[in-house]
Each structure stands twice: as structure tokens, then as C-alpha cells.
Design an enzyme around this catalytic site. Structure first.
Site, PDB file in Angstrom:
ATOM      1  N   GLY A 115       7.679-106.796  76.560  1.00 34.15           N
ATOM      2  CA  GLY A 115       8.450-106.828  77.805  1.00 34.15           C
ATOM      3  C   GLY A 115       8.186-108.091  78.584  1.00 34.15           C
ATOM      4  N   ASN A 116       8.628-108.101  79.830  1.00 33.24           N
ATOM      5  CA  ASN A 116       8.372-109.242  80.714  1.00 33.24           C
ATOM      6  C   ASN A 116       8.188-108.733  82.139  1.00 33.24           C
ATOM      7  OD1 ASN A 116      11.071-109.411  82.174  1.00 33.24           O
ATOM      8  ND2 ASN A 116      11.746-109.548  80.038  1.00 33.24           N
ATOM      9  N   ARG A 117       7.865-109.627  83.039  1.00 37.03           N
ATOM     10  CA  ARG A 117       7.478-109.236  84.391  1.00 37.03           C
ATOM     11  C   ARG A 117       8.631-109.135  85.380  1.00 37.03           C
ATOM     12  NH1 ARG A 117       2.055-108.996  84.558  1.00 37.03           N
ATOM     13  NH2 ARG A 117       0.898-110.367  83.158  1.00 37.03           N
ATOM     14  N   SER A 118       9.855-109.190  84.913  1.00 38.44           N
ATOM     15  CA  SER A 118      10.975-109.083  85.849  1.00 38.44           C
ATOM     16  C   SER A 118      10.962-107.735  86.570  1.00 38.44           C
ATOM     17  CB  SER A 118      12.298-109.248  85.086  1.00 38.44           C
ATOM     18  OG  SER A 118      13.372-108.979  85.967  1.00 38.44           O
TER      19      SER A 118
END
Ligand code: CTP
Ligand code: CA
Length: 234
Positions: free
Chosen positions: A33-36
Site C-alpha cells: 500500500g501507500n500512505r495516501s
């Protein structure tokens, strides 16, 4: 008769906004995933609705709830987001790609939980590239000579000097071929964790970039206002 109220800038327009971060499965319980957080996309969706637009939010993983008063399509992966965004874009006047789309996904997701084993080597994860949805939107529009009047991309860049960041954003705008590119400045001068953000709006015509600082709601309103001013009057 009654006096007609002034028309809102996006009155009668259909706006598709992608938001949040995609999640690419590794196995049934794990993902890349990512931190958005989705906050900027949601702020844009609210601002577009306040400007009179019919908004369709294509939401990947978000840390904030989606607004209740608009059409929302939930997606998980970049491939799902691609399908939802392309479908929604078919009837849209504006597409805003605010989502953080994974550039790569695991080549295959295991059907069962990956176990660590003492009698086998540790796993190596092979990644494959995801399609570039923004580029695809632009390509489809030019091939079909129909599609959204305005396609807006986002970029979060870091740089040593502001000029470098802008130069990088300019290159991205040209590579993507979108009409507007919104640069989130995350340079060293800007303090993380603060509620203010700084965005710079670049356009394809090479106009002087416009920079706006303020709360996420204020910068979203400024972006929506700019989008409204780019649309041909009806
Ligand atoms: N984007 C997209 N599809 C992808 C990756 C990104 O549509 N597979 C969109 C994003 O939603 C954003 C814009 O492209 O609007 C720019 O994303 P960014 O990650 O900054 O650009 P990339 O081309 O992926 O370049 P980089 O190598 O810097 O990540
Ligand atoms: Ca990327």
C-alpha cells in the site's frame, strides 16, 4: 418572475474524482500500500459538489469517510481503479486523478497465506507494472475525439530547490499529456503534520504556475475554481 441566482462554476457538470491509495494483494491477508489518506481527494469532491457539480468519487483506501451525498465507487487495486475510472470518465466533463495509484503490483497474489518455513528459502516478490490510468484517459480522449473536457493529474514531488520541483512537475505534465497538473509541494521548507498545504497548478499551455497555500479545504476550493475557469462556458 423571481431573480435568477448566479450560476455556480460547476453547475450542470459531471466530475469524476479518484482518491485514496490503492492496495495490491500479496496474499489473502497482506498487501502493498501507500500512505495516501484520501483527504485531498475528499476535499476536492466536497468543493466540486459545493460548486454545483454532480460528483462521482472513485475511492481506493482512505483514512477518512467518503461524503454521503455523492456517488461513490469503492476500489482496492490499481486495476480495479482503472476499470472504475475509465467507465466513469465516459460520461464526465472533468476527471481529477487525485488517487495514489501503485506503480507496481505483485506479479501474483498467493491464494493462501504465505507461511515462513525453515526448510525453504525466504520468498522473493516479483513486481509488474500497473497501467498508467492518467495517460490512458488522455490517449483514449485523443483517439476517440470524445471524452472529458478537462483531465487533471496530481504529483507529489520533493526537491532540493523549488525550481527543481517545478521542472520535475513540468516534465510530468508533458509526459502525461493532461490539461492541468496539481503539484503538492512537499519540500524541506514545508513542515509535515501541519494543517496547511501548498499546491502549484501547472497547465499545458505553459502559463505561469499558480501557487496556493492554506488548509486542504481552501486549496481544494482554489483548484476547483481554476478547473471551473478552464471549462468552456455553456
Ligand atoms: N497515475 C495513474 N496511474 C498510475 C500511476 C499514477 O493514473 N499507474 C496518476 C496519479 O493519480 C497522478 C499522476 O498519475 O494523478 C501522477 O502520479 P505520479 O505517481 O506522481 O506519477 P508517475 O508517472 O507514476 O511517476 P513517478 O515515477 O514519479 O511515481
Ligand atoms: Ca507513481
Amino acid at each position: 418572475g423571481a431573480a435568477r441566482t448566479a450560476e455556480l462554476p460547476l453547475e450542470g457538470r459531471h466530475v469524476v474524482i479518484t482518491a485514496g491509495g490503492t492496495r495490491e494483494p500479496l496474499d489473502p491477508v497482506r498487501f502493498l500500500g501507500n500512505r495516501s489518506s484520501g483527504k485531498q481527494g475528499v476535499a476536492l469532491a466536497r468543493a466540486a459538489a459545493a460548486a454545483g457539480a454532480r460528483v462521482h468519487l472513485v475511492a481506493a483506501h482512505m483514512e477518512v469517510p467518503a461524503p454521503a451525498d455523492m456517488e461513490v465507487t469503492r476500489v482496492e487495486t490499481a486495476l480495479e481503479l482503472r476499470q472504475a475510472a475509465l467507465q466513469a470518465a465516459a460520461g464526465a466533463d472533468v476527471v481529477i486523478m487525485a488517487a495514489a495509484v501503485a506503480d507496481f503490483r505483485p506479479a501474483e497474489a498467493a491464494g493462501t497465506k504465505i507461511k515462513k518455513r525453515d526448510d525453504a528459502a525466504d520468498p522473493v516478490i516479483t513486481l509488474v507494472r500497473n497501467p498508467d490510468i492518467l495517460r490512458e484517459l488522455v490517449t483514449r480522449r485523443s483517439e476517440q475525439e470524445a471524452g472529458p473536457e478537462l483531465i487533471v493529474g496530481f504529483a507529489a514531488e520533493t526537491g532540493d530547490a523549488e525550481a527543481d520541483v517545478l521542472e520535475y512537475a513540468q516534465q510530468k505534465l508533458e509526459r502525461k499529456g493532461c490539461d492541468l497538473l496539481v503539484l503538492n509541494q512537499v519540500g524541506k521548507d514545508l513542515v509535515f503534520g501541519q494543517d496547511t498545504t501548498t499546491v502549484t497548478i501547472l497547465d499545458r499551455d505553459g502559463s505561469e504556475p499558480a501557487t496556493v497555500s492554506g488548509s486542504k479545504d481552501a486549496t481544494a476550493a482554489a483548484i476547483i475554481e481554476r478547473i471551473g475557469s478552464e471549462l468552456k462556458p455553456r
